[in-house]
Write a protein that holds these residues in place. Structure first.
Motif, PDB file in Angstrom:
ATOM      1  N   GLY A 126     -32.734  29.769 -94.563  1.00 35.03           N
ATOM      2  CA  GLY A 126     -31.550  30.191 -94.539  1.00 35.03           C
ATOM      3  C   GLY A 126     -30.373  29.653 -93.729  1.00 35.03           C
ATOM      4  N   GLY A 142     -31.902  29.398 -90.156  1.00 38.21           N
ATOM      5  CA  GLY A 142     -32.873  28.252 -89.798  1.00 38.21           C
ATOM      6  C   GLY A 142     -32.335  26.985 -90.063  1.00 38.21           C
ATOM      7  N   SER A 189     -40.063  27.266 -95.158  1.00 38.08           N
ATOM      8  CA  SER A 189     -39.329  28.104 -95.981  1.00 38.08           C
ATOM      9  C   SER A 189     -40.038  28.469 -97.607  1.00 38.08           C
ATOM     10  N   ASP A 206     -38.474  28.638-100.202  1.00 32.63           N
ATOM     11  CA  ASP A 206     -37.813  27.766-100.996  1.00 32.63           C
ATOM     12  C   ASP A 206     -37.352  26.445-100.538  1.00 32.63           C
ATOM     13  N   GLN A 228     -25.437  32.420-100.244  1.00 33.69           N
ATOM     14  CA  GLN A 228     -25.366  33.920-100.746  1.00 33.69           C
ATOM     15  C   GLN A 228     -23.902  34.458-100.974  1.00 33.69           C
ATOM     16  N   PRO A 229     -23.012  34.091-100.246  1.00 31.56           N
ATOM     17  CA  PRO A 229     -21.497  34.657-100.459  1.00 31.56           C
ATOM     18  C   PRO A 229     -21.212  34.267-101.865  1.00 31.56           C
ATOM     19  N   ASN A 238     -33.739  39.147 -93.449  1.00 31.86           N
ATOM     20  CA  ASN A 238     -34.224  40.787 -93.658  1.00 31.86           C
ATOM     21  C   ASN A 238     -34.600  40.680 -95.210  1.00 31.86           C
ATOM     22  N   LYS A 260     -29.992  39.629-103.809  1.00 28.18           N
ATOM     23  CA  LYS A 260     -30.086  38.649-102.559  1.00 28.18           C
ATOM     24  C   LYS A 260     -30.472  37.124-102.891  1.00 28.18           C
ATOM     25  N   ALA A 287     -25.044  33.971 -88.383  1.00 24.45           N
ATOM     26  CA  ALA A 287     -26.526  33.379 -88.357  1.00 24.45           C
ATOM     27  C   ALA A 287     -26.011  31.706 -88.162  1.00 24.45           C
ATOM     28  N   MET A 294     -13.769  38.311 -95.795  1.00 24.08           N
ATOM     29  CA  MET A 294     -13.209  38.191 -97.113  1.00 24.08           C
ATOM     30  C   MET A 294     -14.184  38.828 -98.235  1.00 24.08           C
TER      31      MET A 294
END
Ligand SMILES: Cc1cc2nc3c(=O)[nH]c(=O)nc-3n(C[C@H](O)[C@H](O)[C@H](O)COP(=O)(O)OP(=O)(O)OC[C@H]3O[C@@H](n4cnc5c(N)ncnc54)[C@H](O)[C@@H]3O)c2cc1C
Length: 551
Positions: A15, A18, A44, A46, A52-53, A120, A138, A331, A362
């Motif tokens: 992510g 990492g 990982s 994947d 994600q945003p 998480n 997620k 992160a 935002m």
């Protein structure tokens, strides 16, 4: 660094935490990597980083499916990527066990420095029926699943005549009024309302989109005025915002609310709560609410050369003393700081304490509007939306992704929403279902295409008898099965079933049943005997005297 020996740095998680640790290490240790003195590995599940945003935009299709992800191999070309699932971590020995891949052997990796960045996990524990019937939000797969599910619901509603079923199909519920819930509901609302115009038998007034939020105002992370703006805007666009309302459970047909109310729906998305990553939960190191406690240098106290960053870590800001929130912004900075400190400890120089003040917050509200607080400045509406898009476009890793997303956004301004449903999943042959007390599982006359095995709870089988009305035939409990008569006889249900208590069942479809029965003679014999009993040819211990028939 030990002379003549390669120093191994292993990062767990692909992510933001990492990947930015690896990226920064590649820059800082360029020379050592070239000389083979250092080796960086990243594990990982994947082989890509998910941005994600932008996931909510996959739901509406305003950006391409693959544009929210970037291949880790291209982002970190000097890092060895292990695309495997991590099963266990031994912190004392800095040893990690990876699940078996194509072969049947697990892989063990040892290292000199271990950076944990596992994020998480979505956790539905404690809310009955959510694992079986709610959609998480997620990963890219979740956004795609939601998009396909919403299109499927519209397709079904277009031809469904039964009013309750139709209401459920056209009601879309999202639980969680934080950023991800609000952005997801905004995109979902825009999408289903615009897509529905292409369906001849769906009226706009039939669509209901509901946002459940446990607090008194959505977006508690933002100043009150911006949160109020967002809430009013969503409501104006047709989203029903239910405040001070928690999601307590779910069935295949309804969202169950904390106050006892139920909302008929076939689409339930839950963006809350998140729990610790299961691999992190097994670690013996000090944790706070499941997050690994670190010192100001991001080291895990009590373990030599072990570091933790991102959502899985509890990191106190050295400047303010406050815990760093679980956001991508943090992160990324934590990843960079951990990389600098790993490099510093290899070179014997001073480490840096982590401190970062977020530049702003935002949230996109769809339809060219957003809310933003940047450097203390509050913005809402089109200007905030323009800023949101510009900032995320700049932050998107990789030039190719930036170009693709910019093109998608431009086309989205001109073209209607795509309503193609991608059926990528293979047919489900076995699934878990949850039923609330009193819920009908199937009715006499229904097509019988599933066999059910009760895991927990009780179920009643009943039948309409002329002159007597509905007559109970038997009660079934854990370990019992039902639904076999119609399934094996290949005809409609000859009785109805309803759950007497909250019940969890395993449902097996016709194809899987046929495969099991044709290859397992003892199972065939078992069902042969059960059919005889239930069809009244032999007495069955738990059947009600006088009436005998099956399901
Ligand atoms: C829908 C949504 C919208 C968001 N919007 C924003 C936003 O606008 N702004 C913002 O700042 N933040 C946002 N966030 C939060 C942000 O995405 C997270 O804080 C950030 O991704 C945390 O990064 P991470 O590296 O700690 O964890 P993650 O990004 O969760 O990465 C964890 C990595 O570990 C891997 N992994 C986990 N377990 C295993 C295992 N057992 N084996 C192998 N690999 C494993 C995962 O595959 C993943 O690659 C959003 C989150 C979501 C879900």
């Amino acid at each position: 660094m030990t002379p003549n020996r390669t120093t191994r740095i292993l990062i767990l998680g692909g992510g933001f935490g990492g990947v930015y640790t690896a990226l920064t290490l590649e820059k800082l240790l360029k020379r050592e990597l070239r000389r083979g003195e250092i080796e960086i590995g990243l594990v990982s599940r994947d082989n890509y980083l998910t941005f994600q945003p932008m996931l909510p935009e996959v739901v509406s299709g305003s950006i391409g499916i693959l544009d929210t992800i970037a291949p880790i191999r291209r982002l970190c070309p000097r890092t060895n990527l292990y695309t495997r699932v991590i099963e266990a971590i031994d912190l004392d020995r800095r040893r990690v066990t990876l699940a078996a891949g194509v072969g049947s052997r697990q892989l063990e990796l040892e290292c000199d420095h271990l950076v944990i960045a596992l994020g998480n996990a979505t956790s539905f524990a404690g809310q009955a029926g959510l694992v079986e019937h709610a959609l998480p939000f997620k990963y890219l797969g979740d956004a795609l699943a939601l998009r396909n599910h919403a299109i499927h619901a519209l397709e079904e509603a277009d031809i469904e005549r039964e009013p309750t079923c139709r209401t459920g199909l056209l009601t879309f519920v999202v639980a969680g009024g934080g950023f991800s819930g609000v952005e997801a509901v905004a995109e979902l609302n825009d999408f289903v309302r615009s897509a529905a115009r292409s369906f001849r038998n769906i009226g706009p007034e039939e669509i209901r989109v509901v946002l459940l939020h446990a607090g008194g105002l959505i977006l508690p992370e933002l100043p009150k005025s911006l949160a109020e703006f967002a809430q009013k805007l969503l409501m104006k666009r047709g989203v029903e915002v239910r405040l001070n309302t928690r999601l307590a459970g779910a069935t295949a047909e309804a969202a169950l609310l904390s106050a006892g109310e139920r909302i008929e729906t076939r689409t339930l998305v839950s963006t809350v709560p998140s729990g610790p990553n299961p691999v992190v939960a097994l670690l013996a190191c000090p944790k706070d609410k499941g997050r690994i406690v670190t010192n100001c240098h991001l080291e895990v106290p009590g373990y030599s050369r072990v570091w933790a960053v991102g959502d899985c870590a509890l990191i106190m800001d050295a400047r303010t003393g406050d815990p760093s929130p679980p956001t991508a912004q943090h992160a990324i900075r934590e990843g960079r700081c951990a990389a600098e400190n790993v490099a510093a400890s290899l070179r014997g120089t001073a480490k840096r304490a982590f401190a970062f003040t977020a530049l702003g917050k935002m949230g996109s509200l769809g339809h060219r509007s957003a809310v933003a607080e940047v450097f203390g400045l509050k913005l809402s509406g089109f200007l905030a939306w323009w800023l949101w898009r510009t900032v995320y476009l700049m932050k998107l890793p990789g030039l190719d992704r930036k170009i693709r997303v910019a093109v998608d956004w431009t086309l989205d301004l001109l073209l209607p929403s795509d309503i193609v449903q991608l059926k990528t999943d293979r047919a489900v042959s076995i699934r878990r279902e949850h039923f609330e007390a009193g819920q009908t599982i199937f009715q006499e006359g229904d097509h019988g295409d599933w066999l059910y095995l009760i895991e927990t709870g009780e179920v009643e089988v009943s039948k309409r008898v002329p002159g007597q009305g509905e007559v109970a035939l038997r009660r079934l409990g854990p370990g019992d099965c039902f639904g076999e008569i119609a399934l094996l006889g290949n005809h409609v249900r000859t009785a109805s079933t309803r759950s007497l208590t909250s019940a969890h069942v395993l449902a097996i479809d016709r194809e899987a049943c046929d495969a099991l029965l044709s290859t397992l003679p003892p199972l065939r014999d078992f069902f042969g005997r059960l059919l005889e009993e239930r069809m009244g040819m032999r007495p069955e211990s738990n059947s009600v005297a006088g009436v005998s028939n099956g399901v």
